[in-house]
Design an enzyme around this catalytic site. Structure first.
Site, short mmCIF file in Angstrom:
data_model
loop_
_atom_site.label_atom_id
_atom_site.label_comp_id
_atom_site.label_asym_id
_atom_site.label_seq_id
_atom_site.Cartn_x
_atom_site.Cartn_y
_atom_site.Cartn_z
N THR A 227 -9.26 4.08 12.13
CA THR A 227 -9.58 4.87 13.32
C THR A 227 -11.04 4.75 13.75
O THR A 227 -11.34 4.68 14.95
CB THR A 227 -9.24 6.35 13.07
OG1 THR A 227 -7.90 6.45 12.56
CG2 THR A 227 -9.34 7.15 14.36
N LYS B 209 0.88 -1.17 0.00
CA LYS B 209 0.00 0.00 0.00
C LYS B 209 0.92 1.22 0.00
O LYS B 209 1.58 1.51 1.00
CB LYS B 209 -0.91 0.00 1.22
CG LYS B 209 -1.81 1.22 1.30
CD LYS B 209 -2.78 1.11 2.47
CE LYS B 209 -3.57 2.40 2.58
NZ LYS B 209 -3.06 3.29 3.63
N GLY C 99 -8.14 9.99 9.36
CA GLY C 99 -8.53 10.20 10.74
C GLY C 99 -9.52 11.33 10.98
O GLY C 99 -9.92 11.57 12.12
#
Length: 257
Positions: free
Chosen positions: A207, A96, A157
């Site tokens: 998150t 990734k 986030g």
């Protein structure tokens, strides 16, 4: 089935492995969500000393597919070197790819990203490219060999959910055969459903589950939300209208004079 570089998966929910209250909670989250792929930062593995080896052993026991990432890299050299180390450690060509441009917004440096992707593709990596919701960037990543592209829906986030559904929709429309995964910015299950209703293939998040009051329950909620959005897209979603349209037929209606 979800297909990444020739490998098929049933679950369309991918999860990060950071910020969980404990490894046992993470184990329960993975089990409850049904996820088959988790992302892991090489920096966590190399910076954690003796505990990093314990975490790697823990991950191997979970029987899930590992997707290493280059989180925290700000330059092409950092990202390429981290990817090479990850391939050696995790024994996988998957990576990734993240190249961050701004430490506050964590927005990808799209110029460095494309260049790093080209280098890694030439080295045989199978790249999952973390990028913005810009169609032109997605097309450039495809040109340099990326077969999985991961646009954000909002900053990492932030929990804001899809901010530019038109942009995300255009990527799907112009790249109908490319595997697309929403990565970053998802805050609630309804956000995941909206993203999947746009025709995306999967959702990656961390998150929203890890920092929730009950990560295990939230993981289950996200799993169901992702499936609901995918099923709705496949079924064909009714287009919004500016005027009312009666749903009850008038045939056979009594006529009063």
């Amino acid at each position: 089935m979800l297909n990444f570089y020739g490998h098929e998966f049933s679950s369309r929910l991918l999860l990060g492995t950071a910020q969980y209250p404990s490894p046992e909670i993470l184990r329960k989250v993975i089990d409850k969500s049904g996820t088959e792929i988790v992302t892991v930062s090489l920096r966590r593995e190399t910076a954690g000393g003796k505990h990093s080896g314990q975490f790697w052993q823990f991950l191997k026991e979970l029987n899930v597919t590992i997707l290493p990432n280059t989180a925290g890299c700000y330059t092409i050299k950092e990202a390429v070197t981290t990817a090479q180390l990850a391939r050696d450690l995790f024994k996988t060509p998957w990576i990734k790819l993240e190249v961050i441009g701004n430490p506050d917004t964590l927005q990808p440096n799209i110029f460095a990203l494309v260049e790093a992707a080209q280098i890694l593709n030439n080295e045989g990596f199978q790249i999952f490219a973390y990028t913005t919701d810009d169609l032109i960037v997605a097309e450039k990543l495809l040109e340099v060999g990326c077969r999985v592209i991961m646009p954000w829906c909002a900053p990492i986030g932030s929990a804001k959910g899809p901010r530019d559904t038109d942009g995300l929709r255009s990527i799907r429309a112009y790249l109908p055969d490319l595997t697309l995964v929403i990565d970053a910015g998802i805050g609630r299950p309804s956000h995941a459903t909206i993203a999947m209703e746009l025709g995306y293939d999967a959702i990656l998040l961390n998150t929203a589950v890890a920092k929730s009051g009950d990560p295990v329950l939230m993981a289950e909620a996200f799993s169901k939300a992702v499936n609901a959005g995918y099923m709705a897209y496949k079924a064909g979603i009714l287009e919004a209208r500016d005027v009312a349209v009666p749903s009850t037929p008038i045939i056979g209606k009594a006529v009063f004079s």
